[in-house]
Design an enzyme around this catalytic site. Structure first.
Site, mmCIF file in Angstrom:
data_model
loop_
_atom_site.group_PDB
_atom_site.id
_atom_site.type_symbol
_atom_site.label_atom_id
_atom_site.label_comp_id
_atom_site.label_asym_id
_atom_site.label_seq_id
_atom_site.Cartn_x
_atom_site.Cartn_y
_atom_site.Cartn_z
ATOM 1 C CG LEU A 111 41.488 40.701 44.523
ATOM 2 C CD1 LEU A 111 42.822 41.290 44.082
ATOM 3 C CD2 LEU A 111 40.354 41.642 44.224
ATOM 4 C CG ASP A 112 36.627 38.741 40.128
ATOM 5 O OD1 ASP A 112 37.348 39.126 39.188
ATOM 6 O OD2 ASP A 112 35.748 39.446 40.648
ATOM 7 C CB ALA A 113 40.032 34.951 37.149
#
Length: 255
Positions: A111-113
């Site tokens: 999951l991206d930041a």
């Protein structure tokens, strides 16, 4: 006597790292078999007869390694990785002892930041490979806020599949929705959607939404397969029961 197996598979089964990470260790000369550095990716070994070392530490192989799988509610701003060279906060930093240091966990997928929500962590490399393999079509459910008001035509285009640099995404489930119950902030000009993906291309939802002219404002993953966050708050986690792990591994009936 068991047949020798590739080092990538042996070490991944013990939860030391993913197969790809083990390959990187081999190329870097960090793995020895019977005292000899091995760099060939096709190298095989028998854990019953061979002495296998990683960074000088002898690896003890278990016939039935303990599998740890956690479901974490990843907050925004935290990286889905084990370590960051810039010192930014990672998902492992959210875990207390002994999860933080005594058990080698790593994220199952990403999951991206800037995104929040459900993320699995495990020490089982084999499980990770299975859950991230495209043939499983494990559905992942997201609540997404996008700019503007997408038309029905636009939403149908998203459902049918969108061309991304020569690749057409698999059909997805997309419908209008409301903000997650815990999410109190809201952009007036934004629209909330529920999106179910059956594949996991890099930043797929953000890229598709951008392509359709409705960039993502907020992205939250609320479920992985049948696993839902439930009452887990950002930064909290729970350990999965064996039957929950088995349910994840059951191939999803692709339509």
């Amino acid at each position: 006597m068991a047949e020798p197996q590739r080092l990538q598979k042996l070490l991944a089964q013990q939860g030391l790292a993913s197969r790809r990470q083990v390959e990187a260790w081999m190329v870097a000369g960090r793995i020895r078999v019977n005292g000899e550095v091995v760099t060939e990716l096709g190298c095989k070994a028998d854990p019953d007869r061979d002495r296998i070392e990683v960074d000088g530490q002898v690896i003890s192989f278990s016939r039935d390694p303990v599998r740890h799988v956690l479901l974490l509610h990843k907050p925004v701003g935290v990286l889905s990785t084990c370590a960051d060279p810039l010192g930014r906060k990672t998902v492992l930093d959210l875990l207390p002892e002994p999860w933080h240091s005594q058990i080698r966990l790593y994220p199952v997928g990403r999951l991206d930041a800037d995104s929040s929500g459900a993320l699995l962590l495990s020490d089982d490399g084999n499980l990770t490979l299975k859950l991230t393999h495209p043939r499983y079509h494990l559905p992942k459910t997201y609540r997404v806020q996008v700019q503007g008001q997408p038309s029905q035509t636009t939403l149908q285009y998203w459902r049918d599949g969108v061309d991304l640099e020569g690749y057409t995404t698999l059909p997805a489930e997309v419908e209008r929705s409301s903000a997650p119950s815990f999410y109190r902030r809201s952009t007036p000009e934004g629209s909330w959607l529920k999106v179910v993906l059956f594949e996991g291309r890099n930043r797929q939802i953000r890229r598709v939404a951008e392509r359709l002219g409705h960039p993502v404002l907020t992205l939250h993953r609320e479920a992985i397969g049948s696993l839902r966050l439930g009452n887990l708050k950002p930064g909290q986690f729970r350990q999965l029961e064996p039957h929950q792990v088995q349910a994840l591994l059951a191939p999803f009936p692709w339509r």
